[in-house]
Each structure stands twice: as structure tokens, then as C-alpha cells.
Motif scaffolding. Structure first.
Motif, PDB file in Angstrom:
ATOM      1  N   ALA A  84       0.821  -1.208   0.000  1.00 13.75           N
ATOM      2  CA  ALA A  84       0.000   0.000   0.000  1.00 13.75           C
ATOM      3  C   ALA A  84       0.856   1.260   0.000  1.00 13.75           C
ATOM      4  N   ALA A  85       2.174   1.111   0.097  1.00 11.67           N
ATOM      5  CA  ALA A  85       3.036   2.291   0.174  1.00 11.67           C
ATOM      6  C   ALA A  85       2.931   3.108  -1.109  1.00 11.67           C
ATOM      7  N   THR A  86       2.799   4.406  -0.941  1.00 11.00           N
ATOM      8  CA  THR A  86       2.639   5.270  -2.105  1.00 11.00           C
ATOM      9  C   THR A  86       3.056   6.683  -1.742  1.00 11.00           C
ATOM     10  N   TYR A  87       2.955   7.585  -2.693  1.00 11.20           N
ATOM     11  CA  TYR A  87       3.249   8.981  -2.411  1.00 11.20           C
ATOM     12  C   TYR A  87       2.216   9.547  -1.453  1.00 11.20           C
ATOM     13  N   GLU A  88       2.670  10.224  -0.422  1.00  9.82           N
ATOM     14  CA  GLU A  88       1.776  10.803   0.582  1.00  9.82           C
ATOM     15  C   GLU A  88       1.789  12.318   0.444  1.00  9.82           C
ATOM     16  N   ASP A  89       0.631  12.884   0.127  1.00 12.86           N
ATOM     17  CA  ASP A  89       0.510  14.331   0.031  1.00 12.86           C
ATOM     18  C   ASP A  89       0.640  14.976   1.409  1.00 12.86           C
ATOM     19  N   SER A  90       1.246  16.158   1.439  1.00 12.45           N
ATOM     20  CA  SER A  90       1.297  16.946   2.678  1.00 12.45           C
ATOM     21  C   SER A  90       1.679  18.383   2.355  1.00 12.45           C
ATOM     22  N   ALA A  91       1.272  19.295   3.234  1.00 13.92           N
ATOM     23  CA  ALA A  91       1.690  20.693   3.086  1.00 13.92           C
ATOM     24  C   ALA A  91       3.212  20.780   3.103  1.00 13.92           C
ATOM     25  N   GLU A  92       3.841  19.933   3.909  1.00 21.48           N
ATOM     26  CA  GLU A  92       5.297  19.909   3.979  1.00 21.48           C
ATOM     27  C   GLU A  92       5.916  19.625   2.606  1.00 21.48           C
ATOM     28  N   ASN A  93       5.387  18.625   1.907  1.00 19.56           N
ATOM     29  CA  ASN A  93       5.926  18.318   0.577  1.00 19.56           C
ATOM     30  C   ASN A  93       5.698  19.472  -0.402  1.00 19.56           C
ATOM     31  N   PHE A  94       4.561  20.128  -0.264  1.00 21.10           N
ATOM     32  CA  PHE A  94       4.283  21.297  -1.106  1.00 21.10           C
ATOM     33  C   PHE A  94       5.335  22.380  -0.868  1.00 21.10           C
ATOM     34  N   ILE A  95       5.638  22.615   0.409  1.00 18.40           N
ATOM     35  CA  ILE A  95       6.626  23.645   0.752  1.00 18.40           C
ATOM     36  C   ILE A  95       8.008  23.244   0.246  1.00 18.40           C
TER      37      ILE A  95
ATOM     38  N   ALA B  17      15.541   4.877  -4.907  1.00 15.77           N
ATOM     39  CA  ALA B  17      15.167   4.033  -3.764  1.00 15.77           C
ATOM     40  C   ALA B  17      15.183   4.856  -2.473  1.00 15.77           C
ATOM     41  N   ILE B  18      16.150   5.751  -2.362  1.00 15.37           N
ATOM     42  CA  ILE B  18      16.196   6.640  -1.186  1.00 15.37           C
ATOM     43  C   ILE B  18      14.950   7.524  -1.164  1.00 15.37           C
ATOM     44  N   MET B  19      14.601   8.063  -2.331  1.00 21.56           N
ATOM     45  CA  MET B  19      13.424   8.919  -2.437  1.00 21.56           C
ATOM     46  C   MET B  19      12.157   8.143  -2.084  1.00 21.56           C
ATOM     47  N   ALA B  20      12.077   6.902  -2.527  1.00 20.85           N
ATOM     48  CA  ALA B  20      10.905   6.070  -2.222  1.00 20.85           C
ATOM     49  C   ALA B  20      10.751   5.915  -0.718  1.00 20.85           C
ATOM     50  N   GLY B  21      11.871   5.729  -0.038  1.00 19.83           N
ATOM     51  CA  GLY B  21      11.834   5.615   1.418  1.00 19.83           C
ATOM     52  C   GLY B  21      11.263   6.871   2.057  1.00 19.83           C
ATOM     53  N   ARG B  22      11.675   8.025   1.522  1.00 22.12           N
ATOM     54  CA  ARG B  22      11.167   9.299   2.040  1.00 22.12           C
ATOM     55  C   ARG B  22       9.667   9.430   1.820  1.00 22.12           C
ATOM     56  N   LEU B  23       9.234   9.081   0.605  1.00 14.84           N
ATOM     57  CA  LEU B  23       7.823   9.263   0.252  1.00 14.84           C
ATOM     58  C   LEU B  23       6.905   8.392   1.091  1.00 14.84           C
ATOM     59  N   ALA B  24       7.388   7.207   1.419  1.00 14.60           N
ATOM     60  CA  ALA B  24       6.537   6.260   2.131  1.00 14.60           C
ATOM     61  C   ALA B  24       6.435   6.592   3.618  1.00 14.60           C
ATOM     62  N   GLU B  25       7.313   7.460   4.100  1.00 11.61           N
ATOM     63  CA  GLU B  25       7.256   7.869   5.515  1.00 11.61           C
ATOM     64  C   GLU B  25       7.075   9.373   5.591  1.00 11.61           C
ATOM     65  N   PRO B  26       5.861   9.841   5.411  1.00 14.10           N
ATOM     66  CA  PRO B  26       5.632  11.288   5.364  1.00 14.10           C
ATOM     67  C   PRO B  26       6.020  11.951   6.690  1.00 14.10           C
ATOM     68  N   ILE B  27       6.607  13.123   6.600  1.00 18.22           N
ATOM     69  CA  ILE B  27       7.056  13.842   7.795  1.00 18.22           C
ATOM     70  C   ILE B  27       6.284  15.147   7.952  1.00 18.22           C
ATOM     71  N   ARG B  28       6.297  15.648   9.172  1.00 18.06           N
ATOM     72  CA  ARG B  28       5.766  16.982   9.483  1.00 18.06           C
ATOM     73  C   ARG B  28       4.319  17.179   9.047  1.00 18.06           C
TER      74      ARG B  28
END
Lengths: 260, 260
Positions: free
Chosen positions: A110-121, B234-245
Motif C-alpha cells: 500500500a506504500a505510495t506517495y503521501e501528500d502533505s503541506a510539507e511536501n508542497f513547501i 530508492a532513497i526517495m521512495a523511502g522518504r515518500l513512504a514515511e511522510p514527515i511533518r
């Protein structure tokens, strides 16, 4: 004055880079002379060396040189003729699409791109830092630039013309070409209006505006031969009271940004 | 190749500014030597000359030199020791507060500051453009810098410590000081990954990542003596799958941004 800020009388604060930065003016009239492919590569190469958050490099640049397309974009930006007249119009886009696509093969379940205001910034800042390096690089080559926020006025149409996919949005344009005008420097706010020490000084930053109002009135009066002298704060008040581009939030959400 | 991009073999693409931009590396280890008040003024002065949307100048900089405060911010940024160790830690803030306060006397009746995503973007971009000029100016003086997005991890606490009012948010920090290390250049994406011509090329931008994956694996292998060689994607994928902030949206709305 903290011990970490020492007093100094050294005269080493004058160099070619600082002079270039101090001399920035926006250029809105360009000579017909083209920009070479090598110049463009040097400019974008310089942009790429700007800092980027955790190396995501979350931006793309569309170099628009097709005359018909430039004319369309000039119209969409609010009839800004210099967008059509400059030899190269760069459209700076915040871009998380490339990142998401590149990551896909590495994500499972289920891992995928997660939208967030942080990513937008992150994407917006990455784009702006790169663009400012490009501006400085272009000016070092004797070229002039002007940022065009006006492309956000018709951001959906601009995005459609440029074929921008989900997770990409055009942040601003930038005209690049040889200057055919020599505008004077526009004064900026006094340093103490923007520079605070250890704590935000709300009273001082607002107080400094009074001095700037008078500076800007003088500047306008000279530039218009006495026809205009509206203080800066009054001009800003006019802007604030007439909000523009209220479509932005919906547009960004439609592109996959800022939903949470 | 459009007629507006001419072929050229001129050798004028080498100058001191381009060399400086091409040589950027982030510095995370600083000598004890302080930054002078004059250097700081030159750096922020250069920042102020960056382009600004309709001259709003919607940013403030907090120069943090107080050792206790730097230590606190270093902790809040996720235990980044160099935030405490650098002589000056600049906190770059998007700032619409000054503008709103300055405009108040000119607004009558129900007219007031109107929140919008557009205003949020204007302030954020203004801040980033100014900060990148500051980075370039600092490096021209022999100083080194690193951007610190980590202050957004505890953005409410950082804002409180710095006394930031409504309509001001800390976008990123920046350590400034004399470098005590000489990191190698980090390779960037191939030019065709970020530079498109007249239309966004979704296939090409993703295809270019393959070449970069191999470049970055080599780079990591050399830097770690063979211990690491994870491809960039692959590094980027790791980042995307663990959203921060994920607190950012609520925080920004609380500060008066992005409510509509």
C-alpha cells in the motif's frame, strides 16, 4: 551586540558577486539577440547547484522559445508583452511527479506517495532557490531577467498548454534576454525592518515602514516627474484589500498538493 | 532547436559568479571564528536586492547568535549540532504581518487583510529568493552555509521561542560561518531531467532518473568506502513512504495562512 557578531573594519566586503547582487533590476525590454543553448545550459546548470531539501530536486523548468506559445503565455500572464518579446521564457515548476514516478518501482503493497503541506513547501522552496541561482547566473552573463508571477492568474490554462501532469505546478515564469533598458535601482526596506536579532521585533519592523514610505514616495516622485508619490504602505493596503488569484487553493488541491 | 536558441561556441561562459555557484556545497562544520556585523549586513543587504513580488518584501530574518537560544533551536531542529556550533544561525521567515500592520491605517470600513493560498505562496517565494541571494553572498565572502528545513519539525516551538506573531512562519534556518570541512560536490540530476523544451516531457524526465541512480550509487560507494550504494530513486521512495511533518497544514492555518 553578541560576542558572535564581532565589530570589524575590514574592507573585504566588496567583490564582484556582491556588486552583481546589489545591482539587480528587473528587465522588461529585451534586444532581439538570442540566448545560446550553451548559455541556457550554464544558467540551468547553476540553478541545479542550489541547495535542495534532502536532495529531492523537486522542480522542472520549461524553456519556452516557440513564438506562438510565448504569445499565448504572454496573454495568459495578463498581457505582459515582454513574455512574448524575450528570447527565452522559463517556466519554473514545483515538481513532485518525477519523484513519485521514480519511486514507484521501489514501493510495495500500500506504500505510495503521501501528500502533505510539507511536501508542497519543499517543492516550492526547491524551485525558488534554483530559480534565484538561475537569475544570478543569467545576470553574470550580461543577460537580464524578470520574474512573472502573472502566470498564476491563469494557472490551469498555463498548465494545460505546457502539458504539466499531476504533482507539477507552475510557480512563476522568468523572462531571459539581453536588456534593452537600464532601469534604476528600486530602494528596499531599511535593513532593521527585515533583520531581527534573536527575537522577532514586531514594533520595530512596523516602525521602519515609516522611513521606507518616505523613501518610496521620493523615488516614485522622481520616476514619474512628480505625477505619483503614493507611500509604499498605501500601495500595499490597496493590494491587500483586493485579493487576487483566489483559485489557487482549489487548483493546487486538484494537482495533488495541500490536501492535508 | 528553435531559432531563439542559437548554437554558439563562445567561451564567455566562465566567470567568477558561475564558478561560485558551481562550487556550492553545504557546510555542517564551522570554525570558531565569528561573522562580523558588517558581513551580516552585507549578506542581508544582498538578500534584499532579490526580486520580490510587486515589492511586497514579505519576509523577515532572525539572526540568532545567543548561544542558549542556538542550542535550543539545534535541539528543536532534530539535534543538529551545527545549528549550535555555527556563529550565526539565520531563521528565514515568510512575513505578511509587517505588511498587514503597515496597511492598517490606509484601510477603512470592512477592508482588511485577505488570506489566500496566493499570498502564502508570494511570501514563501519572496523568502526563498532572498535567502538564496544571502547564501550566494555569504559564499562570496568565504563563508559556508547549510539550509535547515528541520526547524519545521517543531515549528510551533521554534515560532514561540522567536516570538513570531500571526502571519509569520519560519520557513527554514541557515547556518552561516567559516567552513571547517571541504565536502565534495554532490552530483545533480542530468540536465535533461529538469530542463524541458516548450512542453513538459513526462517520459524523458523519469527516464533520466536511471542514469542518475547509477551516478549517485557510484558517488555513495566512493563516499562510504563501499558501505552504501542505494540508488537515488530508492532513497526517495523511502522518504515518500514515511511522510514527515504532518502538522504543517494545521500550524499554517493557525498562523493565518492557507485558510482559503
Amino acid at each position: 551586540m553578541s560576542k558572535n557578531i564581532r565589530e570589524s573594519d575590514d574592507a573585504s566586503l566588496d567583490n564582484a558577486v556582491l556588486s552583481l547582487l546589489a545591482g539587480h533590476v528587473s528587465i522588461r525590454k529585451f534586444r532581439q539577440e538570442p540566448v545560446s543553448a550553451e548559455q541556457l545550459a550554464a544558467i540551468i546548470g547553476a540553478a541545479q547547484m542550489a541547495s535542495t531539501s534532502s536532495n529531492v530536486q523537486a522542480y522542472s523548468v520549461i524553456a519556452v522559445t516557440d513564438p506562438a506559445l510565448k504569445s499565448e503565455l504572454a496573454d495568459l500572464a495578463g498581457n505582459q508583452a515582454y513574455v512574448a518579446e524575450c528570447p527565452v521564457f522559463l517556466v519554473w515548476c514545483a515538481d513532485l511527479y518525477r519523484l513519485r514516478e521514480a519511486a514507484k518501482p521501489h514501493l510495495s503493497g500500500a506504500a505510495t506517495y503521501e501528500d502533505s503541506a510539507e511536501n508542497f513547501i519543499i517543492a516550492t522552496v526547491d524551485t525558488a532557490l534554483a530559480a534565484q541561482n538561475a537569475a544570478v547566473a543569467a545576470e553574470s552573463l550580461g543577460l537580464g531577467i524578470v520574474y512573472i508571477g502573472g502566470i498564476r492568474s491563469k494557472i490551469a490554462e498555463v498548465s494545460e498548454r505546457l502539458g504539466l501532469p499531476e504533482l507539477v505546478y507552475p510557480l512563476f515564469g522568468m523572462c531571459v534576454g539581453y536588456p534593452d533598458q537600464t532601469p534604476g535601482l528600486r530602494p528596499r526596506l531599511p535593513l532593521p525592518a527585515v533583520l531581527h536579532h534573536n527575537r522577532y521585533d514586531a514594533e520595530e519592523t512596523v516602525r521602519q515602514v515609516q522611513a521606507y514610505d518616505s523613501t518610496m514616495s521620493d523615488y516614485l516622485r522622481k520616476r514619474t516627474g512628480g505625477a505619483k508619490d503614493t507611500p509604499w504602505s498605501a500601495i500595499m493596503a490597496g493590494r491587500l484589500a483586493e485579493p487576487i488569484r483566489l483559485h489557487m487553493k482549489d487548483f493546487l488541491e486538484g494537482k495533488g498538493f495541500m490536501r492535508r
